[in-house]
Design a protein around this motif. Structure first.
Motif: not given
Length: 167
Positions: A48, A52, A88-89, A92-93, A166
């Motif tokens: 992750l 980013g 998870q992706l 994410s934001a 998580d």
């Protein structure tokens, strides 16, 4: 050809090879080898972070099928990993899609390329996973360029995976 950095992943039992593409999707290059950590999930946390850091728009995970195209225990492991990563992706934001791409013979091809470059097997242990990720990602890039469509198949993230795993 879609524009944007893609991340290629070779999932192994002990290590995860990571490669990236250039912004134009022409060339795959090695990034790093991430230790596999199914218990603490630090491996997914690191991936992750890489997504980013590199502003990745898509992740390509190698799908290890046998020579007849059948699923194996390694296939199930890679698919499970891709499912957890996709969840998870997606949570994410900045959600990033994950795709599974056939990776038959990627490690064999990577070993052959390293051998041709004059590297001995003992010297390649630390980079073979990255080299396999490069082969997987380059195959996906070439396939997309030739066919005009995204390679492999999309992984549908589930919210249950994101909550359960998580990071």
């Amino acid at each position: 050809m879609r524009s944007g950095v893609r991340l290629g992943i070779d999932v192994g039992k002990a290590r995860i090879g990571v490669a990236r593409s250039d912004l134009h999707g022409m060339l795959a290059t090695p990034v790093e080898t991430v230790p596999r950590d199914p218990e603490a999930r630090e491996d997914i946390a690191r991936l992750l972070g890489i997504v980013g850091e590199l502003d990745v728009f898509e992740v390509i995970v190698g799908l290890p099928l046998n020579m007849r195209g059948e699923h194996t225990l390694s296939t199930d492991d890679a698919t499970g990993f891709a499912d957890r990563l996709a969840a998870q992706l997606a949570a994410s934001a900045r959600p990033v899609p994950v795709r599974l791409v056939d990776e038959r013979l990627s490690t064999v091809s990577a070993q052959g390329q390293l051998r041709q470059a004059g590297k001995k097997t003992k010297q390649t242990r630390s980079i073979i996973d990255q080299a396999a990720a490069v082969v997987i990602l380059q195959h996906a890039l070439d396939s997309e360029r030739a066919q005009g469509t995204a390679p492999g198949r999309a992984v549908a993230p589930t919210h249950a995976d994101a909550e359960e795993n998580d990071v």
